[in-house]
Design a protein around this motif. Structure first.
Motif, PDB file in Angstrom:
ATOM      1  N   ASP A   8     -72.813  41.685 -41.241  1.00  0.00           N
ATOM      2  CA  ASP A   8     -73.596  41.823 -40.085  1.00  0.00           C
ATOM      3  C   ASP A   8     -74.202  43.168 -39.756  1.00  0.00           C
ATOM      4  OD1 ASP A   8     -72.856  39.426 -39.410  1.00  0.00           O
ATOM      5  OD2 ASP A   8     -70.920  40.151 -38.218  1.00  0.00           O
ATOM      6  N   LEU A   9     -74.898  43.830 -41.078  1.00  0.00           N
ATOM      7  CA  LEU A   9     -75.369  45.276 -40.943  1.00  0.00           C
ATOM      8  C   LEU A   9     -76.721  45.161 -40.220  1.00  0.00           C
ATOM      9  CD1 LEU A   9     -74.922  46.222 -44.678  1.00  0.00           C
ATOM     10  CD2 LEU A   9     -73.533  46.835 -42.821  1.00  0.00           C
ATOM     11  N   GLU A  10     -77.134  43.721 -39.911  1.00  0.00           N
ATOM     12  CA  GLU A  10     -78.241  43.803 -39.096  1.00  0.00           C
ATOM     13  C   GLU A  10     -78.441  44.309 -37.671  1.00  0.00           C
ATOM     14  OE1 GLU A  10     -76.474  39.731 -39.098  1.00  0.00           O
ATOM     15  OE2 GLU A  10     -77.138  41.179 -40.631  1.00  0.00           O
ATOM     16  N   ARG A  11     -77.177  44.233 -37.360  1.00  0.00           N
ATOM     17  CA  ARG A  11     -76.840  44.951 -35.990  1.00  0.00           C
ATOM     18  C   ARG A  11     -77.169  46.203 -35.912  1.00  0.00           C
ATOM     19  NH1 ARG A  11     -71.309  44.847 -35.377  1.00  0.00           N
ATOM     20  NH2 ARG A  11     -71.739  45.196 -33.059  1.00  0.00           N
ATOM     21  N   TYR A  12     -77.209  46.977 -37.008  1.00  0.00           N
ATOM     22  CA  TYR A  12     -77.611  48.467 -36.984  1.00  0.00           C
ATOM     23  C   TYR A  12     -79.012  48.645 -37.536  1.00  0.00           C
ATOM     24  CZ  TYR A  12     -72.831  48.958 -36.087  1.00  0.00           C
ATOM     25  OH  TYR A  12     -71.392  48.941 -35.355  1.00  0.00           O
ATOM     26  N   PRO A  13     -79.639  49.910 -37.153  1.00  0.00           N
ATOM     27  CA  PRO A  13     -81.006  50.033 -37.603  1.00  0.00           C
ATOM     28  C   PRO A  13     -81.030  50.286 -39.179  1.00  0.00           C
ATOM     29  CG  PRO A  13     -80.140  52.081 -36.252  1.00  0.00           C
ATOM     30  CD  PRO A  13     -79.179  50.833 -36.239  1.00  0.00           C
ATOM     31  N   SER A  14     -81.658  49.684 -39.919  1.00  0.00           N
ATOM     32  CA  SER A  14     -81.834  50.018 -41.406  1.00  0.00           C
ATOM     33  C   SER A  14     -82.545  51.277 -41.592  1.00  0.00           C
ATOM     34  CB  SER A  14     -82.574  48.806 -41.911  1.00  0.00           C
ATOM     35  OG  SER A  14     -82.934  49.249 -43.479  1.00  0.00           O
ATOM     36  N   GLY A  15     -81.493  52.087 -42.166  1.00  0.00           N
ATOM     37  CA  GLY A  15     -82.311  53.596 -42.261  1.00  0.00           C
ATOM     38  C   GLY A  15     -82.317  54.516 -41.232  1.00  0.00           C
ATOM     39  N   GLY A  16     -81.619  54.054 -40.100  1.00  0.00           N
ATOM     40  CA  GLY A  16     -81.829  54.654 -38.769  1.00  0.00           C
ATOM     41  C   GLY A  16     -80.871  55.827 -38.525  1.00  0.00           C
ATOM     42  N   PHE A  17     -80.307  56.503 -39.436  1.00  0.00           N
ATOM     43  CA  PHE A  17     -79.395  57.725 -39.190  1.00  0.00           C
ATOM     44  C   PHE A  17     -79.704  59.046 -40.025  1.00  0.00           C
ATOM     45  CE2 PHE A  17     -77.109  53.991 -38.110  1.00  0.00           C
ATOM     46  CZ  PHE A  17     -76.667  54.348 -36.651  1.00  0.00           C
TER      47      PHE A  17
END
Length: 218
Positions: free
Chosen positions: A128-137
């Motif tokens: 469920d990685l899509e729950r987090y922003p891709s490349g967002g950190f």
């Protein structure tokens, strides 16, 4: 990642990990972390790799003020708590069984006026990685998360998903077995990896990993 209780008599050398709490002084704050080995096993104790990573962050090698950070396999939450106290906006993550325990440690150690700087969130690596922003950190933190070979593929997918070309990954770990070296070799296929610190007393290494161009503003 592992939430497996251990029998106390199997690891007498690690008796301090069976204490119900551990105390530290970082970022001008006295911290008291609850531990619960019997219920959650390795996920609920403070390991040396976390302490060394906190020491590294406190030395100011990386500017945390205003940065967005995520801690993987946070366990007790020590690293994420210290990063937040040093000015980062931090998402501390672990598997669902550890979240209540993790949330209580965050609540107890982050001053009320800084509570918004820390979010506790469920993350099972590779799921469920899509729950987090891709490349967002700006920064990805991990202390002693390289130890189960069966999790390496999922961990690598997670690191790749959460990283942009300007994200810095900081991994603090002991190199215990050949498989740990193999993980670093796999990581180097996608990231530029460099050892930036070694604590000889605790036998803990800290590595940075960056994919794409090296970042210079952290």
């Amino acid at each position: 990642m592992a939430l497996v209780p251990y029998e106390e008599n199997l690891v007498p050398a690690l008796s301090k990990l069976h204490n119900t709490s551990a105390e530290f002084y970082f970022a001008n704050h006295r911290l008291r972390l609850t531990q619960d080995w019997n219920r959650l096993g390795v996920a609920a104790v403070v390991w040396d790799a976390a302490v060394v990573l906190c020491m590294y962050l406190e030395l100011g090698h990386i500017d945390l003020k205003g940065k967005t950070a995520v801690e993987l396999g946070a366990g007790t939450g020590l690293v994420g708590i210290v990063a937040a106290l040093l000015g980062a906006n931090v998402t501390v993550t672990d598997r669902k069984p550890a979240l209540e325990f993790l949330t209580e440690n965050v609540r107890s150690n982050i001053p009320p006026d800084q509570q918004r700087a820390v979010q506790v969130s469920e993350l099972s690596w590779g799921e469920d990685l899509e729950r987090y922003p891709s490349g967002g950190f700006d920064l990805i933190l991990g202390a002693d998360i390289v130890y189960l070979e069966e999790t390496f593929s999922a961990l690598l997918r997670t690191l790749e998903y959460l990283s942009s070309d300007s994200t810095v990954v900081l991994l603090s770990c002991r190199i215990r077995y050949e498989r740990d070296e193999q993980f670093l070799s796999l990581l180097k296929k996608t990231f530029r990896v460099q050892e930036v610190h070694y604590d000889s007393q605790r036998d803990v290494h800290i590595y940075t990993a960056v994919k794409g161009q090296t970042r210079t503003d952290l």
